[in-house]
Design a protein around this motif. Structure first.
Motif, PDB file in Angstrom:
ATOM      1  N   GLU A 176      26.868 -44.586 -28.748  1.00  0.00           N
ATOM      2  CA  GLU A 176      26.976 -44.630 -27.292  1.00  0.00           C
ATOM      3  C   GLU A 176      27.793 -45.828 -26.814  1.00  0.00           C
ATOM      4  OE1 GLU A 176      24.226 -44.540 -29.302  1.00  0.00           O
ATOM      5  OE2 GLU A 176      22.452 -44.937 -28.054  1.00  0.00           O
ATOM      6  N   VAL A 177      27.805 -46.899 -27.610  1.00  0.00           N
ATOM      7  CA  VAL A 177      28.643 -48.057 -27.290  1.00  0.00           C
ATOM      8  C   VAL A 177      30.115 -47.700 -27.478  1.00  0.00           C
ATOM      9  CG1 VAL A 177      29.289 -50.383 -28.030  1.00  0.00           C
ATOM     10  CG2 VAL A 177      26.870 -49.764 -27.805  1.00  0.00           C
ATOM     11  N   ALA A 178      30.423 -47.082 -28.611  1.00  0.00           N
ATOM     12  CA  ALA A 178      31.809 -46.671 -28.881  1.00  0.00           C
ATOM     13  C   ALA A 178      32.291 -45.691 -27.815  1.00  0.00           C
ATOM     14  CB  ALA A 178      31.899 -46.039 -30.268  1.00  0.00           C
ATOM     15  N   GLN A 179      31.418 -44.790 -27.400  1.00  0.00           N
ATOM     16  CA  GLN A 179      31.787 -43.812 -26.376  1.00  0.00           C
ATOM     17  C   GLN A 179      32.067 -44.499 -25.043  1.00  0.00           C
ATOM     18  OE1 GLN A 179      28.962 -40.627 -25.823  1.00  0.00           O
ATOM     19  NE2 GLN A 179      29.928 -39.910 -23.951  1.00  0.00           N
ATOM     20  N   ALA A 180      31.205 -45.439 -24.653  1.00  0.00           N
ATOM     21  CA  ALA A 180      31.398 -46.149 -23.387  1.00  0.00           C
ATOM     22  C   ALA A 180      32.709 -46.928 -23.394  1.00  0.00           C
ATOM     23  CB  ALA A 180      30.215 -47.091 -23.139  1.00  0.00           C
ATOM     24  N   MET A 181      32.999 -47.587 -24.495  1.00  0.00           N
ATOM     25  CA  MET A 181      34.230 -48.376 -24.582  1.00  0.00           C
ATOM     26  C   MET A 181      35.459 -47.478 -24.515  1.00  0.00           C
ATOM     27  SD  MET A 181      32.947 -51.156 -27.421  1.00  0.00           S
ATOM     28  CE  MET A 181      34.395 -52.221 -27.347  1.00  0.00           C
ATOM     29  N   ALA A 182      35.382 -46.316 -25.181  1.00  0.00           N
ATOM     30  CA  ALA A 182      36.509 -45.371 -25.135  1.00  0.00           C
ATOM     31  C   ALA A 182      36.696 -44.817 -23.729  1.00  0.00           C
ATOM     32  CB  ALA A 182      36.269 -44.230 -26.127  1.00  0.00           C
ATOM     33  N   GLU A 183      35.605 -44.612 -22.993  1.00  0.00           N
ATOM     34  CA  GLU A 183      35.693 -44.051 -21.645  1.00  0.00           C
ATOM     35  C   GLU A 183      36.379 -44.999 -20.666  1.00  0.00           C
ATOM     36  OE1 GLU A 183      31.686 -43.132 -20.605  1.00  0.00           O
ATOM     37  OE2 GLU A 183      31.670 -41.204 -21.664  1.00  0.00           O
ATOM     38  N   ILE A 184      36.109 -46.290 -20.800  1.00  0.00           N
ATOM     39  CA  ILE A 184      36.631 -47.229 -19.806  1.00  0.00           C
ATOM     40  C   ILE A 184      38.014 -47.755 -20.152  1.00  0.00           C
ATOM     41  CG2 ILE A 184      35.725 -49.423 -20.733  1.00  0.00           C
ATOM     42  CD1 ILE A 184      34.798 -50.051 -17.820  1.00  0.00           C
ATOM     43  N   LEU A 185      38.410 -47.702 -21.420  1.00  0.00           N
ATOM     44  CA  LEU A 185      39.694 -48.271 -21.825  1.00  0.00           C
ATOM     45  C   LEU A 185      40.886 -47.714 -21.049  1.00  0.00           C
ATOM     46  CD1 LEU A 185      39.242 -48.762 -25.674  1.00  0.00           C
ATOM     47  CD2 LEU A 185      39.976 -50.513 -24.041  1.00  0.00           C
ATOM     48  N   PRO A 186      40.947 -46.419 -20.760  1.00  0.00           N
ATOM     49  CA  PRO A 186      42.121 -45.922 -20.022  1.00  0.00           C
ATOM     50  C   PRO A 186      42.071 -46.214 -18.517  1.00  0.00           C
ATOM     51  CG  PRO A 186      41.060 -44.165 -21.303  1.00  0.00           C
ATOM     52  CD  PRO A 186      40.095 -45.308 -21.208  1.00  0.00           C
ATOM     53  N   GLN A 187      40.968 -46.790 -18.028  1.00  0.00           N
ATOM     54  CA  GLN A 187      40.756 -46.957 -16.591  1.00  0.00           C
ATOM     55  C   GLN A 187      41.029 -48.391 -16.139  1.00  0.00           C
ATOM     56  OE1 GLN A 187      40.098 -44.130 -15.088  1.00  0.00           O
ATOM     57  NE2 GLN A 187      39.766 -43.048 -17.027  1.00  0.00           N
ATOM     58  N   PHE A 188      41.366 -48.532 -14.842  1.00  0.00           N
ATOM     59  CA  PHE A 188      41.457 -49.851 -14.229  1.00  0.00           C
ATOM     60  C   PHE A 188      40.173 -50.128 -13.459  1.00  0.00           C
ATOM     61  CE2 PHE A 188      45.973 -48.707 -14.614  1.00  0.00           C
ATOM     62  CZ  PHE A 188      46.403 -49.805 -15.336  1.00  0.00           C
ATOM     63  N   VAL A 189      39.669 -51.326 -13.584  1.00  0.00           N
ATOM     64  CA  VAL A 189      38.482 -51.745 -12.834  1.00  0.00           C
ATOM     65  C   VAL A 189      38.688 -53.179 -12.366  1.00  0.00           C
ATOM     66  CG1 VAL A 189      36.909 -50.268 -14.159  1.00  0.00           C
ATOM     67  CG2 VAL A 189      37.311 -52.617 -14.898  1.00  0.00           C
ATOM     68  N   GLU A 190      37.937 -53.565 -11.356  1.00  0.00           N
ATOM     69  CA  GLU A 190      37.922 -54.966 -10.932  1.00  0.00           C
ATOM     70  C   GLU A 190      36.860 -55.682 -11.767  1.00  0.00           C
ATOM     71  OE1 GLU A 190      38.924 -55.087  -6.337  1.00  0.00           O
ATOM     72  OE2 GLU A 190      37.603 -53.407  -6.825  1.00  0.00           O
ATOM     73  N   ILE A 191      37.331 -56.576 -12.620  1.00  0.00           N
ATOM     74  CA  ILE A 191      36.452 -57.170 -13.630  1.00  0.00           C
ATOM     75  C   ILE A 191      35.257 -57.879 -12.999  1.00  0.00           C
ATOM     76  CG2 ILE A 191      36.296 -58.875 -15.479  1.00  0.00           C
ATOM     77  CD1 ILE A 191      37.753 -56.361 -16.314  1.00  0.00           C
ATOM     78  N   ASN A 192      35.469 -58.617 -11.927  1.00  0.00           N
ATOM     79  CA  ASN A 192      34.344 -59.317 -11.305  1.00  0.00           C
ATOM     80  C   ASN A 192      33.262 -58.344 -10.842  1.00  0.00           C
ATOM     81  OD1 ASN A 192      35.492 -61.823 -11.723  1.00  0.00           O
ATOM     82  ND2 ASN A 192      36.367 -61.980  -9.677  1.00  0.00           N
ATOM     83  N   ASP A 193      33.688 -57.203 -10.305  1.00  0.00           N
ATOM     84  CA  ASP A 193      32.705 -56.209  -9.870  1.00  0.00           C
ATOM     85  C   ASP A 193      31.998 -55.581 -11.069  1.00  0.00           C
ATOM     86  OD1 ASP A 193      33.148 -56.637  -7.225  1.00  0.00           O
ATOM     87  OD2 ASP A 193      34.517 -54.954  -6.942  1.00  0.00           O
ATOM     88  N   LEU A 194      32.753 -55.331 -12.150  1.00  0.00           N
ATOM     89  CA  LEU A 194      32.123 -54.791 -13.356  1.00  0.00           C
ATOM     90  C   LEU A 194      31.110 -55.788 -13.920  1.00  0.00           C
ATOM     91  CD1 LEU A 194      32.008 -52.527 -15.489  1.00  0.00           C
ATOM     92  CD2 LEU A 194      33.847 -53.727 -16.717  1.00  0.00           C
ATOM     93  N   GLN A 195      31.456 -57.068 -13.882  1.00  0.00           N
ATOM     94  CA  GLN A 195      30.518 -58.094 -14.356  1.00  0.00           C
ATOM     95  C   GLN A 195      29.260 -58.136 -13.489  1.00  0.00           C
ATOM     96  OE1 GLN A 195      30.342 -59.922 -17.025  1.00  0.00           O
ATOM     97  NE2 GLN A 195      32.311 -60.782 -17.659  1.00  0.00           N
ATOM     98  N   ARG A 196      29.405 -57.881 -12.192  1.00  0.00           N
ATOM     99  CA  ARG A 196      28.213 -57.818 -11.333  1.00  0.00           C
ATOM    100  C   ARG A 196      27.295 -56.675 -11.765  1.00  0.00           C
ATOM    101  NH1 ARG A 196      32.118 -58.939  -7.174  1.00  0.00           N
ATOM    102  NH2 ARG A 196      31.783 -61.035  -6.313  1.00  0.00           N
ATOM    103  N   LYS A 197      27.908 -55.534 -12.089  1.00  0.00           N
ATOM    104  CA  LYS A 197      27.113 -54.395 -12.562  1.00  0.00           C
ATOM    105  C   LYS A 197      26.416 -54.742 -13.885  1.00  0.00           C
ATOM    106  CE  LYS A 197      28.569 -51.648  -9.263  1.00  0.00           C
ATOM    107  NZ  LYS A 197      27.668 -51.265  -8.133  1.00  0.00           N
ATOM    108  N   ALA A 198      27.163 -55.410 -14.776  1.00  0.00           N
ATOM    109  CA  ALA A 198      26.569 -55.826 -16.048  1.00  0.00           C
ATOM    110  C   ALA A 198      25.432 -56.807 -15.814  1.00  0.00           C
ATOM    111  CB  ALA A 198      27.635 -56.453 -16.936  1.00  0.00           C
ATOM    112  N   GLY A 199      25.619 -57.692 -14.838  1.00  0.00           N
ATOM    113  CA  GLY A 199      24.594 -58.685 -14.533  1.00  0.00           C
ATOM    114  C   GLY A 199      23.268 -58.062 -14.141  1.00  0.00           C
ATOM    115  N   LYS A 200      23.331 -56.939 -13.448  1.00  0.00           N
ATOM    116  CA  LYS A 200      22.090 -56.262 -13.043  1.00  0.00           C
ATOM    117  C   LYS A 200      21.367 -55.677 -14.262  1.00  0.00           C
ATOM    118  CE  LYS A 200      23.663 -55.205  -8.360  1.00  0.00           C
ATOM    119  NZ  LYS A 200      22.850 -56.305  -7.789  1.00  0.00           N
ATOM    120  N   VAL A 201      22.145 -55.132 -15.209  1.00  0.00           N
ATOM    121  CA  VAL A 201      21.534 -54.609 -16.427  1.00  0.00           C
ATOM    122  C   VAL A 201      20.942 -55.753 -17.246  1.00  0.00           C
ATOM    123  CG1 VAL A 201      21.938 -53.308 -18.557  1.00  0.00           C
ATOM    124  CG2 VAL A 201      23.132 -52.661 -16.452  1.00  0.00           C
TER     125      VAL A 201
END
Length: 399
Positions: A33-58
């Motif tokens: 599931e980690v490999a799948q998540a990494m493959a899913e996001i690699l082709p996408q653009f995201v705002e890193i600070n916002d992604l880190q906020r989401k990670a912070g909640k987890v």
């Protein structure tokens, strides 16, 4: 690429890892599931600070922290946490590091905790502009050592949880934190290879740093978790020394997936599987003269066991370290846990095996011990030569 083809294509040895969650071996088997998540996001653009906020909640949900973020490694996490304790949210001070605008940069650490995880703990402090202040002696540290070291220039104190540190005579975390908090000194805990995601904060830590790629089986990364203010100050180091320690979107998202998988994992089933490996190896070794295999609990109280293989070279005709090296040279190469091998034992760690590899390990152990027993002389390479060869090989890299 399939597992076997990958090694052939790259020209790499297809090793079996019974050393444990070692960075130099790739740390762990990443979850699907980690490999799948990494493959899913690699082709996408995201705002890193916002992604880190989401990670912070987890991270907060799994650790009980107020906040958290993902960085390149636990070593990076230590440096960023130390830097944050020194600079706060002063952006000009952040850009100046490792030079400092203040004398308040002393970082206290027990001498018995100054170990190397591939690089020295105190170097991670100095990189951030901190001045390590070592207290106590290698095997002793008392309240008065810590109390006497705290002064107006103390920025933080670091507590290291590791199989490498001295496990007697030093201050326990709860008491260490009580003394520091009485003088308003934040406590940073390096818990790189620890199973317990909540206990260190509950014991008094203000910031805890975990590995995202060891027991969590995620991508190479470090997790910084703790109070909102200290996490913010550490995260701001991405504008300074943390820039060279950054992680990409795939690592942040991969850690999120690893944490969520950890929450659902059947830990008892994992331990039961590992116990069958330990039992197999112990049964294989117990009939060899001069070998005493003992199942032993993890020294930092992680819920896992390893097999300690005690070697009497007079009977086995081979030293513990020569047996470890023979396993590593063979086909397939087997890398054992040899941190204390000069004491005539090594460990077999069952936590990073693919199905069927446990039987290969048993067979290779039997082969090497049988071969050594037939030798007319004891196979005993001087330890100094072994160490020299290791560093000589490193100095020759990448030749």
């Amino acid at each position: 690429m399939a597992e076997t083809n990958l090694h052939q294509t790259l020209g790499l040895r297809n090793i079996i890892n019974v050393s444990g969650t070692m960075t130099g071996l790739g740390a762990s088997i990443a979850l699907p599931e980690v490999a799948q998540a990494m493959a899913e996001i690699l082709p996408q653009f995201v705002e890193i600070n916002d992604l880190q906020r989401k990670a912070g909640k987890v991270i907060a949900r799994l650790t009980g922290a107020e906040a958290g973020f993902v960085t390149a490694s636990c070593s990076a996490g230590i440096s960023m946490a130390v830097a944050g304790a020194i600079t706060g949210d002063d952006l000009s001070a952040i850009e100046l590091l490792p030079e400092t605008k203040t004398a308040k940069r002393e970082i206290i650490v027990q001498m018995g905790h100054v170990v190397s995880y591939g690089a020295p703990v105190d170097q991670a402090i100095r990189i951030a502009g901190g001045k390590p202040v070592l207290i106590g002696q290698a095997t002793t540290c008392y309240d008065f050592h810590l109390e006497g070291a705290i002064n107006e220039n103390t920025a933080a104190a670091i507590y290291v949880v590791s199989h490498h540190v001295v496990h007697y005579g030093l201050l326990e975390l709860k008491r260490f934190a009580e003394i520091c908090h009485a003088r308003n000194i934040p406590v940073i805990v390096d818990a790189a290879s620890e199973y317990d995601l909540k206990g260190f904060l509950e014991a008094g830590a203000d910031l805890v740093i975990y590995s995202g790629h060891k027991f969590l089986s995620g991508p190479t990364s470090g997790i910084v978790a703790g109070s909102k203010q200290l996490v913010r100050h550490a995260y701001l180091q991405n504008c300074g020394i943390g820039r060279g320690m950054k992680v990409g979107k795939e690592s942040v998202y991969g850690v999120m997936a690893a944490l969520e998988a950890w929450e659902k994992r059947d830990h008892a089933a994992v331990r039961a599987r590992e116990k069958t490996f330990l039992d197999l190896w112990q049964a294989t070794l117990q009939d060899f003269a001069g070998v005493n295999p003992v199942i032993e609990a993890d020294p930092t109280h992680n819920p896992l066991d390893r097999l300690r293989v005690n070697i009497n070279p007079q009977e086995t005709h081979i030293t513990a370290w020569d047996l470890v090296d023979a396993l590593a040279r063979g086909t397939p190469p087997i890398i054992a846990r040899d941190h204390e091998v000069e004491h005539h034992y090594f460990y077999l760690d069952p936590c990073n095996l693919h199905d069927g590899q446990e039987t290969i390990v048993a067979r290779r152990l039997s082969e090497e011990l049988t071969k050594a027993r037939s030798s007319n002389e004891i196979i005993a390479t001087p330890l100094a030569d072994r160490t020299k060869k290791r560093f000589d090989n490193l100095r020759r890299w990448p030749d």
